[in-house]
Scaffold this active site. Structure first.
Site, mmCIF file in Angstrom:
data_model
loop_
_atom_site.group_PDB
_atom_site.id
_atom_site.type_symbol
_atom_site.label_atom_id
_atom_site.label_comp_id
_atom_site.label_asym_id
_atom_site.label_seq_id
_atom_site.Cartn_x
_atom_site.Cartn_y
_atom_site.Cartn_z
ATOM 1 C CD GLN C 113 -2.405 1.325 2.888
ATOM 2 O OE1 GLN C 113 -2.982 0.218 3.024
ATOM 3 N NE2 GLN C 113 -2.104 2.105 3.528
ATOM 4 C CB SER C 116 2.156 6.494 4.864
ATOM 5 O OG SER C 116 0.996 6.396 5.668
ATOM 6 C CB SER C 148 4.281 -3.620 5.651
ATOM 7 O OG SER C 148 3.098 -3.513 5.461
ATOM 8 C CD GLU C 231 -4.457 0.467 7.830
ATOM 9 O OE1 GLU C 231 -5.080 1.499 7.283
ATOM 10 O OE2 GLU C 231 -3.146 0.220 8.083
ATOM 11 C CD GLU C 364 -2.797 10.477 19.433
ATOM 12 O OE1 GLU C 364 -2.534 9.695 18.495
ATOM 13 O OE2 GLU C 364 -2.132 10.202 20.286
#
Lengths: 385, 364, 385, 364
Positions: C113, C116, C148, C231, C364
């Site tokens: 993926q 990020s 990953s 996810e 958060e």
């Protein structure tokens, strides 16, 4: 300031006591003490002090207490002594300080604080109470809430909006309001303990002479900050011995009632003891830091800690008591002089302590203050300037 | 597999109870009752009985609905959500004691709402801290004291654990004195009962009686968890509504991240408490061998969750939540009392230590 | 859906096993299982399924496992199976689904993926990687991080910005990127445990045919939300027996090492056990709820709980071990297939668990998602639209 | 009254240590050392000794500075703040053991930085879990094993508690094998020591030796608290800096209320830990009768605070804090190890229970 030492202050008290009878007229004695500069030793001469360092105040208080002299019952006038006094000292005119500080200190005149409003909560800058100039007076209309002592107070410190067009923090002015003036109505505000420490105060066309304005017009927020800083220090900054306060009650209960102990509660009791002692040492350290300086935002940290501790310890005590913790003493409405935290039941302490993280700035607000003023973190984007 | 959801019948039951409570048990009415002479609401109780809730766990052969304790738990969620001042929890626990003790003659009147029995044990009694039995005799009469019984004020029959068995005592009969207690939870006023040669009828004897009382206390721990879920859910819902509407600093209070995150945490905990309470109710209803673990887990988890939810509600309502004239304090008092009822969380953790083989340190 | 029952599915598996040798060619067996619709039973026929309810999948998996049949090693291709598959099923074209789902399920092609970015962190909508249209291709430049399996992957799901002028959430598009294409460079990213599960991926002039775009241009954020929902469910939703996972290790350690026990740690162990069991039952309840429905934000709650539990339990285990808890196994750099949470030391678990509340959405961010999507609380004022 | 502040001399000492560490102990250097053969930094240690820090607690009559353990604690705050790989804590604890045991001949070389003794006890040994003494004889020689000693790798003298006293053993002498341990805290690598008929010299005998070891362990608990304050302070400072600079969702991360409030909580805890650590250091320095309580309090409070501060630092640095190439993990590993060193918080709470008369439940 180096001419003032603990020994010299003790000598001054001794000299005062030789010429003033502490068993005579109570009020006369207190007035004389004020005039001798032994009331607030850090105040200037004429205003109850002699310009000594503030941290020497306890020396004087203890010397009087040891001699058996009457005190000014400071807990009956906490807002006056703890908040109004430092504000007037810093921002008041000569006339204002001369008029108000002496009867405030002696306890002849009790003070209260008209800041919070029903629609504003912790957002003090959202004050909606209006003050409109009319000749030499201001005419005030609005509603205040969470006012302790309003039903006993002679004077109030008041925050009102004088310029609705200005940005929120800019349009406010700080006044002293006569609580006996026409248009001031005080109603008790009952709280979840059943009693009413606080009041709602309705202000309807109340006239306040401009001479009772504190600080410049529009500078109310800046003046109020002095008041609020002192509020937080006053709440968090008392010096306690080990096991002073609620932890002492819990520890005594634990020692005296071995049949109530469980392994799980033991761990909780020990953790609470550790936190209480850490907070106590922190307060002690803060007092040492503040001895010569100004009150800072560190008081906010203590208020958070003490509020959390009071809630945790009282909740734990209720659980420790088990079946007895299910019993309360009374729900009847009455008007206590101050919350009887150490005298009533654990259930009362538990309920009353819920207010500790709300009154005088919620713990949420205080965390934000620490983050911004101490740590320098950026403010949130604001939508209400 | 254990069913942790609500069945359609259970949802229908919930709807009817909620509708009744919304109309007949608004919090203003409950609050005003606190300072009166009748802390329990007899009229509301009669209406609830009219819905048939008292007979849910009573077998059909004894005049009940033959549903079960899963359904009782659903009713308790709603009663918790309304902090309703009715003795349903006490009656449900008494039902279990009667069923477990094999004493079925009271079940018919109970199911019909014509009899409110209560197990006369301290509300704080839990699996590890049983009631002290009262003295028997001379003759079929009891003498002794039981302090802090929940739901005893409106009860007409006291089921009293005594030294040699479980007895039924007419609550209005001779030798019985029932004194209301100023209670931390004024929506469930406790009572102290003093028995002085009070005529009594043996309901179950010896080991049967002890097992019945133990089973009823376990049932109490299980059922209370559902009430706690209801309490917590109200606290969450009311607070979400409040902070969504209330503005400070020019924004809804509920748009502040600290408020949002605290409420998110409450939501997570309430979701978990619901799963735990449903599991316990299902175990109780199906006589699952894991019931003892489920009961201890339920009180170790759900009690503190309800307390935290109520504390968050008071805090996030700000000054308003601290006033007498807002209902938040009713839930706080209910939650804190319930956290002690049937044994505190730490006592239930100690039970779990035994039940799941996690013993404490070896004495040295 | 009522024609599908557990019994009928078991019968289907039995029939399949009668005609396919589970001890023969592993890949051939898996392909045949896919083609028989017994891979993802809730997929439509031809895409590995037979349109059965998703909650019956475990019935099929267990039936194959009981027979000793080879599985598709699902943990080696978690992103493909858990995230790319549901996204392609929902948003992919017929050609895309036909091309990718089969070798993904059999494990022939591993997926990763590319979401990020170093400058974006949890703010996925701040993606800066650019994709510029060039004929039938897109040309992609940028840097991705925390990837990953990138070093083993054949394909990647990729989020890139296609319209820098559009509001943040609107200007992104979702692609499938060939990890063997020129311009794709993968470098290991070493983490605090010493090893490198993750990678940095540098994309320099990488050409992606438009046929590998998933969803419309500018709709990348909407497509990515399907991925992210899955996810969170994938992370939090595994069904565990009591004492499955880390709590089981701690409990076993506690039982086997009585000399390490203290009263204080006992309380902590019991509290952790209670929380772990509550989270387990909650996951079980969520599975029952999701059985027939769509993945919802409830998975976020479980991820918060499981992250907190892993951190708390592993930290407690390290303390319980005392002197042994001061010892680690190794700090050497290597590339594990997946974190060895149950096989290595307590110290490894403690360190690795710090990532649980960061990867796949920080705790958060997840709290904010719950507050806004579940509770309906208002969003914060935004400054970056 | 106990002085909880820093004196001007202490502030000057802090400044000079910090200046040295800023120049000579940047975290990149410490990180790169982890995978090398010399986890301790001998060059840095020599520079520190050059500042005179090793002699701070050594009386002037023995060649020291005659300052005291308050000053040692200030140095440790700075060393914690830099997670500096030097054996100062071990040397300070050894100093205390030598002073308490009345064995003064090593103090001069120690103060001059020419001798690094270490008390050969497991780093996890605390007041309630003392070291197991090794065997003595035949003759003045020791045999046995001590596992997990901190600061033993760079030590030249081992102070070994044996069955009949405290002995000094040449770390490089015959019969001594020192094996490095892969440690959770790679900035303070532990070592296992095996003694096989290692020649030894009696330093203090019998009760004196036991008292010296107990006193040194108490000192360790006290001094470690200051190191923990330094660790926590770095974590707070670095995180505040990071979230102030880093932007997400178009705003500095540090403007989000959840981040602000978590850091405010860390700040409150660090402030409290500082007061607690200062109190303990002052008690230790002045031989206050409250020292045992202060030491237990220090480890019950400061250890967990440092761990929470380090965990917050990793979390609030996001992915960056999870990487090997950012220093946050060095502090996390230091903090977690330190929470075990000289006894875990729960063991210190158990000590407090005895010391302040809060006994546990009565065995039933």
């Amino acid at each position: 300031m180096s001419e003032h030492t603990a020994d010299r202050l003790r000598a001054r008290v001794a000299a005062f006591l030789r010429t003033h009878d502490q068993r005579g007229d109570r009020l006369g004695f207190l007035r004389a003490r004020f005039d001798a500069g032994l009331a607030w030793v850090h105040h200037p001469p004429g205003l109850g002090g002699i310009g000594a360092p503030q941290h020497l105040q306890p020396v004087v208080d203890e010397a009087f207490a040891r001699a058996g002299a009457p005190d000014n019952r400071p807990r009956r006038n906490g807002i006056g002594l703890g908040m109004a006094a430092p504000t007037l000292l810093r921002h008041g005119t000569v006339e204002q300080r001369d008029r108000w500080l002496r009867p405030m200190w002696t306890g002849e005149e009790v003070w209260c604080q008209l800041f919070s409003e029903p629609g504003a909560g912790s957002d003090l800058a959202a004050v909606a109470t209006r003050a409109v100039r009319d000749g030499d007076d201001w005419v005030v209309d609005g509603q205040k809430v969470w006012t302790s002592l309003a039903h006993r107070a002679r004077w109030a410190i008041l925050l009102a909006r004088t310029d609705p067009a200005a940005p929120k923090h800019r349009g406010m002015t700080y006044f002293v309001c006569d609580m006996t003036a026409p248009g001031v109505e005080v109603r008790p505000l009952r709280q979840l303990t059943g009693e009413a420490e606080f009041n709602e105060v309705f202000l309807t066309g109340v006239r306040i002479p401009d001479t009772r304005r504190v600080g410049a017009v529009g500078e109310g927020w800046r003046v109020a900050r002095t008041t609020l800083m002192n509020e937080r220090v006053a709440i968090g900054g008392r010096a306690l011995p080990r096991e002073g306060g609620m932890i002492g009650l819990l520890a005594r209960r634990w020692r005296e009632r071995p049949e109530l102990r469980t392994a799980g509660l033991h761990e909780e009791v020990l953790r609470s003891w550790v936190r209480a002692e850490a907070a106590r040492l922190t307060a002690l350290r803060l007092r040492q830091q503040l001895a010569a300086g100004e009150p800072g935002p560190e008081g906010s940290a203590l208020k958070i800690s003490f509020a959390g501790l009071a809630q945790r310890i009282s909740g734990l005590e209720v659980e420790l008591l088990g079946g007895q913790g299910l019993r309360h003493d009374e729900w009847t409405m009455h008007r206590p002089e101050e919350p009887d935290l150490l005298g009533r039941t654990a259930t009362y302490r538990y309920l009353r302590a819920r207010g500790n993280s709300i009154e005088g700035g919620t713990s949420e607000i205080l965390r934000t203050i620490i983050a911004e003023r101490v740590l320098g973190l950026p403010a949130e984007p604001r939508v209400d300037r | 597999m254990t069913d942790l959801l609500y069945s359609e019948d259970e949802e229908a039951l919930r709807d009817s109870v909620r509708a009744l409570l919304t109309t007949h048990a608004p919090w203003q009415r409950t609050l005003s009752r606190i300072e009166g002479d009748e802390p329990y609401d007899a009229a509301l109780w009669a209406r609830l009985a009219g819905l048939g809730v008292t007979g849910l766990a009573v077998p059909e052969g004894h005049g009940g609905a033959g549903a079960g304790f899963r359904e009782v738990a659903v009713v308790l969620e709603e009663l918790g959500r309304a902090v309703a001042p009715v003795p349903y929890l006490g009656v449900a626990v008494a039902t279990r004691a009667l069923l477990a003790g094999g004493a079925t003659d009271l079940l018919g009147p109970l199911a019909a709402g014509r009899c409110n029995p209560v197990l006369a044990v301290p509300f704080a009694a839990g699996p590890d801290l049983g009631p002290r039995p009262v003295a028997v005799g001379p003759g079929p009469a009891l003498s002794g004291e039981v302090a802090g019984i929940a739901d005893a004020l409106p009860a007409d029959v006291l089921l009293v654990p005594a030294s040699d068995g479980l007895y039924a005592v007419d609550a209005a009969g001779p030798g019985v004195r029932t004194t209301p207690v100023v209670s931390l939870d004024p929506t469930r006023t406790l009572a102290d009962v003093t028995l002085a040669d009070a005529p009594a009828r043996l309901v179950a004897g010896g080991a049967d009686a002890r097992a019945a009382v133990a089973d009823a206390l376990t049932a109490g721990a299980v059922l209370l968890a559902s009430e706690q879920v209801g309490v917590a859910q109200w606290c969450l819902d009311a607070t979400v509504e409040h902070v969504g509407a209330r503005h400070q600093f020019g924004r809804p209070v509920g748009s502040f991240q600290a408020v949002k995150h605290r409420l998110a945490d409450v939501w997570v905990e309430v979701s978990e408490a619901r799963a735990v309470a449903r599991y316990a109710a299902d175990c109780l209803a199906t006589a699952d061998p894991d019931t003892a673990v489920a009961a201890a887990l339920a009180q170790a988890y759900c009690g503190p969750v309800a307390v935290r939810a109520a504390e968050a509600a008071v805090q996030l309502h700000g000054g308003l939540g601290f006033t007498w004239e807002h209902p938040a304090h009713l839930y706080l008092k209910r939650a804190k009392s319930a956290a002690i009822a049937f044994g505190t969380a730490d006592r239930h953790r100690a039970c779990l230590a035994r039940l799941v083989d996690l013993p404490g340190p070896v004495a040295s």
